[in-house]
Design a protein around this motif. Structure first.
Motif, PDB file in Angstrom:
ATOM      1  N   HIS A   9      49.736  31.448  67.933  1.00 33.95           N
ATOM      2  CA  HIS A   9      49.121  31.513  68.910  1.00 33.95           C
ATOM      3  C   HIS A   9      50.154  31.237  70.209  1.00 33.95           C
ATOM      4  O   HIS A   9      51.344  30.701  70.052  1.00 33.95           O
ATOM      5  CB  HIS A   9      48.387  30.227  69.213  1.00 33.95           C
ATOM      6  N   ASP A  11      52.452  30.170  73.047  1.00 31.23           N
ATOM      7  CA  ASP A  11      53.280  28.772  73.367  1.00 31.23           C
ATOM      8  C   ASP A  11      53.343  27.614  71.991  1.00 31.23           C
ATOM      9  O   ASP A  11      53.509  26.574  72.511  1.00 31.23           O
ATOM     10  CB  ASP A  11      52.610  28.217  74.399  1.00 31.23           C
ATOM     11  N   LYS A  14      57.016  29.481  68.655  1.00 33.37           N
ATOM     12  CA  LYS A  14      57.876  30.615  67.777  1.00 33.37           C
ATOM     13  C   LYS A  14      59.225  30.833  68.126  1.00 33.37           C
ATOM     14  O   LYS A  14      60.204  30.847  67.399  1.00 33.37           O
ATOM     15  CB  LYS A  14      56.942  31.738  67.739  1.00 33.37           C
ATOM     16  N   THR A  16      61.022  29.256  70.317  1.00 36.52           N
ATOM     17  CA  THR A  16      61.893  28.091  70.198  1.00 36.52           C
ATOM     18  C   THR A  16      62.384  27.694  68.870  1.00 36.52           C
ATOM     19  O   THR A  16      63.521  27.471  68.490  1.00 36.52           O
ATOM     20  CB  THR A  16      60.972  26.717  70.497  1.00 36.52           C
ATOM     21  N   HIS A  62      50.745  35.586  73.026  1.00 35.04           N
ATOM     22  CA  HIS A  62      49.637  35.640  73.860  1.00 35.04           C
ATOM     23  C   HIS A  62      48.599  36.873  73.461  1.00 35.04           C
ATOM     24  O   HIS A  62      48.989  38.213  73.091  1.00 35.04           O
ATOM     25  CB  HIS A  62      50.056  36.113  75.266  1.00 35.04           C
ATOM     26  N   THR A 113      54.933  23.154  64.414  1.00 34.22           N
ATOM     27  CA  THR A 113      55.818  22.762  65.333  1.00 34.22           C
ATOM     28  C   THR A 113      55.532  21.776  66.343  1.00 34.22           C
ATOM     29  O   THR A 113      54.421  21.381  66.440  1.00 34.22           O
ATOM     30  CB  THR A 113      56.767  24.000  65.876  1.00 34.22           C
ATOM     31  N   LEU A 117      55.468  15.916  69.489  1.00 33.34           N
ATOM     32  CA  LEU A 117      54.200  15.718  70.507  1.00 33.34           C
ATOM     33  C   LEU A 117      53.147  15.297  69.836  1.00 33.34           C
ATOM     34  O   LEU A 117      52.201  14.485  70.594  1.00 33.34           O
ATOM     35  CB  LEU A 117      53.826  17.063  71.164  1.00 33.34           C
ATOM     36  N   SER A 145      60.382  20.005  64.493  1.00 25.36           N
ATOM     37  CA  SER A 145      60.295  19.710  66.236  1.00 25.36           C
ATOM     38  C   SER A 145      61.410  20.456  66.695  1.00 25.36           C
ATOM     39  O   SER A 145      62.852  20.324  66.318  1.00 25.36           O
ATOM     40  CB  SER A 145      60.363  18.361  66.808  1.00 25.36           C
ATOM     41  N   GLY A 146      61.146  21.789  67.501  1.00 24.72           N
ATOM     42  CA  GLY A 146      62.104  22.419  67.961  1.00 24.72           C
ATOM     43  C   GLY A 146      62.625  21.817  69.221  1.00 24.72           C
ATOM     44  O   GLY A 146      64.038  21.904  69.546  1.00 24.72           O
ATOM     45  N   ALA A 147      62.188  20.809  69.480  1.00 24.58           N
ATOM     46  CA  ALA A 147      62.855  19.867  70.472  1.00 24.58           C
ATOM     47  C   ALA A 147      64.011  18.859  70.032  1.00 24.58           C
ATOM     48  O   ALA A 147      65.256  18.733  70.545  1.00 24.58           O
ATOM     49  CB  ALA A 147      61.837  19.055  71.525  1.00 24.58           C
TER      50      ALA A 147
HETATM   51  N1  GTP Z   1      58.326  19.050  72.560  1.00 23.27           N
HETATM   52  C1  GTP Z   1      58.440  20.150  72.034  1.00 23.27           C
HETATM   53  N2  GTP Z   1      58.352  21.260  72.679  1.00 23.27           N
HETATM   54  C2  GTP Z   1      58.293  22.620  72.217  1.00 23.27           C
HETATM   55  C3  GTP Z   1      58.786  22.722  70.961  1.00 23.27           C
HETATM   56  N3  GTP Z   1      58.627  23.781  70.408  1.00 23.27           N
HETATM   57  C4  GTP Z   1      58.364  24.674  71.622  1.00 23.27           C
HETATM   58  N4  GTP Z   1      58.368  23.677  72.689  1.00 23.27           N
HETATM   59  C5  GTP Z   1      57.845  24.274  74.142  1.00 23.27           C
HETATM   60  O1  GTP Z   1      56.722  24.955  73.937  1.00 23.27           O
HETATM   61  C6  GTP Z   1      56.733  25.980  74.849  1.00 23.27           C
HETATM   62  C7  GTP Z   1      56.337  27.116  74.375  1.00 23.27           C
HETATM   63  O2  GTP Z   1      57.544  27.649  73.431  1.00 23.27           O
HETATM   64  P1  GTP Z   1      57.925  29.146  72.848  1.00 23.27           P
HETATM   65  O3  GTP Z   1      58.721  28.831  71.790  1.00 23.27           O
HETATM   66  O4  GTP Z   1      58.039  29.895  74.031  1.00 23.27           O
HETATM   67  O5  GTP Z   1      56.517  29.512  72.254  1.00 23.27           O
HETATM   68  P2  GTP Z   1      56.184  30.757  71.658  1.00 23.27           P
HETATM   69  O6  GTP Z   1      55.273  30.448  70.416  1.00 23.27           O
HETATM   70  O7  GTP Z   1      57.208  31.472  71.226  1.00 23.27           O
HETATM   71  O8  GTP Z   1      55.138  31.383  72.839  1.00 23.27           O
HETATM   72  P3  GTP Z   1      54.880  32.918  72.960  1.00 23.27           P
HETATM   73  O9  GTP Z   1      56.085  33.896  72.649  1.00 23.27           O
HETATM   74  O10 GTP Z   1      54.567  33.185  74.402  1.00 23.27           O
HETATM   75  O11 GTP Z   1      53.750  33.244  72.085  1.00 23.27           O
HETATM   76  C8  GTP Z   1      58.187  25.742  75.585  1.00 23.27           C
HETATM   77  O12 GTP Z   1      57.989  25.031  76.861  1.00 23.27           O
HETATM   78  C9  GTP Z   1      58.921  25.269  74.557  1.00 23.27           C
HETATM   79  O13 GTP Z   1      60.026  24.418  75.001  1.00 23.27           O
HETATM   80  C10 GTP Z   1      58.712  21.442  69.946  1.00 23.27           C
HETATM   81  O14 GTP Z   1      58.775  21.306  69.011  1.00 23.27           O
HETATM   82  N5  GTP Z   1      58.442  20.228  70.835  1.00 23.27           N
END
Ligand code: GTP
Ligand code: MG
Length: 586
Positions: A9, A11, A14, A16, A62, A113, A117, A145-147
């Motif tokens: 899904h 955000d 992925k 990150t 998205h 991931t 949080l 955790s990507g963070a």
């Molecule tokens: N706290 C925290 N935030 C995270 C983590 N992984 C991703 N985020 C945040 O979540 C948001 C979305 O992360 P993305 O990696 O862009 O998500 P995505 O799945 O690639 O989103 P799309 O490609 O649009 O589908 C960003 O603001 C990241 O910083 C995590 O493990 N911990």
């Protein structure tokens, strides 16, 4: 190298994760970075502890960009499904998983991931259960955790285990590179990229490009940012093409090994998922990196005929998916059963076809194809994805053994029927026979001939021509008044009276009843040989009138008869027009 696609899904983290694993930026576009959202496919790679290289195809989550996601996962055999601990299972988690299932992806990994949080356990349990019900089955799961970087080492280890179990690619197979990106580089020209799932590409190779008639040449190759002379599957590849403008190529086109694929806009498929009868009449077919609108005609409970709005290089056994873009709904997967199905215009044809499709499973099978197609070119089968084997009956043609035996019987019948209807002809013309049997190639007719059938002068007959009784009787009557003059020919009017026209005379000659020394000049069989013996008894050389008197015949016969003997070398004509009989052996 191994290629793994992300899924999940919007955000959920992925990109990150891919960034953390590879140190590379998968969101290539400024707009993506500004909006913090993946729009189009991203590419990044890393080396794992085992030394294995893994390249990621990072997809957008998205809902608006699901078609881009599908173009990325289409050619990729493994997926990393990402679910955020704090949001849990969401609509595109489900839609992406449905797509992977529809494409029959068997290898995957679950990553929960954003574990910093929220407690990852509930999301993990739910996702695990959802995934277990699909083609992916039981998958390894990791919370990260990507963070904070927590869990990333576990994830790397899990990735190493995942790629170790991926099936070895068929590097000897033909190339079908579904293009997911094309761009131009100043000075180099057009570059296309894709995931190479099988085969091998070398610099200098000539390939076919769908949508263009001309072949294209590989000018340069890169993989993971490095130039290469030769790349084998599985790999992310960038191909610099000579002789092709950027506008001539886009996502969804494919680079193909020449002569190994056929473009088809009509396919019969097995539908996995919803009953075929409940599919919308118009849906989008996603195959490889391409998507085309299709019209669906259900045939059986789980089989359908698809009419594609654009021809694609599909083969038997290919997996693709049907999606209803309006409803954001993956309607199901399809397995291609036939890429060259016959029309269904005859009454009852659809029902018969449905029954036939029930017996097919998308595994290319030579005997089955021959049974259904009866007669087919080897190269055509190869283009359909059926490995060529078997012994051709003629040239490139393969035949179903039963059908071939039946054709041989029919051929004999046609020859006999023709002989009965046209007793004076020297057999049925080969071309007529080809037409009667509905065969596409004269070589097939020739291959069907068995003794006593023979071909002479382009006609097929059953050995020596049989002579109709009427013809023998007419010839006997023509000569009955001339019994004591063996070198006299019946007059032309007499031949006409007896019905001995051009065709009848031809048949009598072929049957060996008479010798034709000139038009309308017939002698009994053996007359020329007997004439030579008579002439040999004359003082040599002899004149035309001496010969005529010795043979007791007319000039009408003597002139052409002597010319015939000259031609066959039995007599020789001297400069003063007299002749001598040539002794045998001279
Ligand atoms: N706290 C925290 N935030 C995270 C983590 N992984 C991703 N985020 C945040 O979540 C948001 C979305 O992360 P993305 O990696 O862009 O998500 P995505 O799945 O690639 O989103 P799309 O490609 O649009 O589908 C960003 O603001 C990241 O910083 C995590 O493990 N911990
Ligand atoms: Mg992203």
């Amino acid at each position: 190298m191994h290629v793994v696609a992300t899924a999940g899904h919007v955000d959920h983290g992925k990109s990150t994760l891919v960034r953390a694993l590879t140190g590379m930026e998968p969101d290539r576009w400024a707009e993506e970075r500004r909006r913090g959202m993946t729009i189009d496919l991203g590419f990044a790679w890393t080396t794992l502890a085992s030394g294995a290289t893994v390249a990621f195809v990072d997809v957008p989550g998205h809902e608006r960009f699901v078609p881009n996601m599908l173009a990325g996962v289409g050619p990729v055999p493994a997926a990393m499904i990402v679910v955020a601990a704090d949001e849990g299972w969401m609509p595109q988690s489900a839609e992406h998983l449905a797509a992977l299932h529809a494409l029959d992806v068997r290898h995957g990994l679950l990553v929960v991931t954003r574990a910093d949080l929220a407690d990852p356990a509930p999301a993990l349990a739910r996702a695990r259960a959802e995934i277990a019900a699909t083609s992916l089955g039981k998958v390894a799961a990791v919370a990260v955790s990507g963070a904070t970087g927590e869990g990333l080492d576990d994830l790397r280890a899990a990735l190493d285990r995942l790629v170790a179990e991926l099936p070895a690619p068929d590097t000897d197979g033909p190339v079908r590179l579904w293009i997911d990106r094309s761009f131009t580089i100043k000075g180099a020209g057009t570059v296309v990229t894709g995931t190479l799932g099988a085969g091998r590409i070398r610099v200098g190779d000539e390939l076919e490009l769908t949508g263009t008639a001309r072949p294209v040449r590989v000018r340069g190759l890169q993989s993971l940012g490095a130039a290469a002379g030769d790349l084998a599957a599985v790999a992310r590849v960038a191909v610099n093409l000579r002789g092709i403008g950027k506008d001539a190529v886009a996502r969804g086109a494919a680079l193909l090994t020449p002569g190994r694929f056929r473009l088809t806009d009509l396919i019969d498929v097995r539908v996995h998922g919803e009953p075929a009868g409940e599919l919308p009449a118009a849906v989008t077919l996603h195959a490889g990196s391409t998507a085309v609108p299709v019209r669906v005609r259900p045939l059986g409970a789980d089989t359908a005929r698809l009419r594609l709005s654009r021809a694609l290089p599909l083969r038997i056994g290919d997996r693709a998916l049907l999606r209803d873009p309006g409803r954001h709904h993956v309607a199901g997967g399809v397995t291609v059963l036939d890429v060259a199905p016959a029309g269904l215009s005859r009454r009852g044809a659809a029902a018969r076809r449905a029954a036939e499709l029930d017996t097919m499973d998308g595994v290319p099978d030579l005997a089955g194809e021959l049974r259904r197609r009866l007669l087919v070119r080897r190269d055509e089968l190869d283009r359909m994805g059926v490995p060529s084997g078997g012994t051709p009956v003629a040239g490139p043609w393969l035949a179903d053994p039963g059908h071939w035996a039946g054709l041989r019987d029919r051929l004999a019948e046609e020859v006999a029927r023709h002989a009965a209807a046209h007793p004076l002809e020297a057999g049925i013309p080969l071309e007529a026979l080809r037409h009667r049997l509905g065969l596409p190639d004269r070589a097939l007719v020739e291959a069907l001939l068995r003794p006593p059938l023979t071909i002479r002068g382009g006609r097929v007959s059953a050995g020596a021509p049989s002579v109709p009784a009427g013809l023998t009787a007419a010839v006997d009557r023509a000569f009955e008044d001339l019994a004591d003059r063996p070198f006299a020919a019946p007059e032309a009017y007499r031949l006409a009276e007896l019905g001995l026209g051009v065709r009848q005379v031809g048949a009598a000659v072929r049957a060996g009843l008479v010798v034709q020394v000139a038009e309308n000049v017939l002698l009994p069989a053996g007359a020329p040989e007997r004439a030579v013996r008579v002439l040999a008894g004359l003082p040599q050389p002899f004149t035309l009138s001496e010969a005529r008197r010795a043979l007791d015949t007319s000039r009408r016969v003597a002139v052409p008869l002597l010319e015939l003997l000259d031609r066959t070398g039995a007599t020789r004509r001297l400069p003063d027009d007299r002749r001598t009989v040539v002794p045998p052996g001279v």
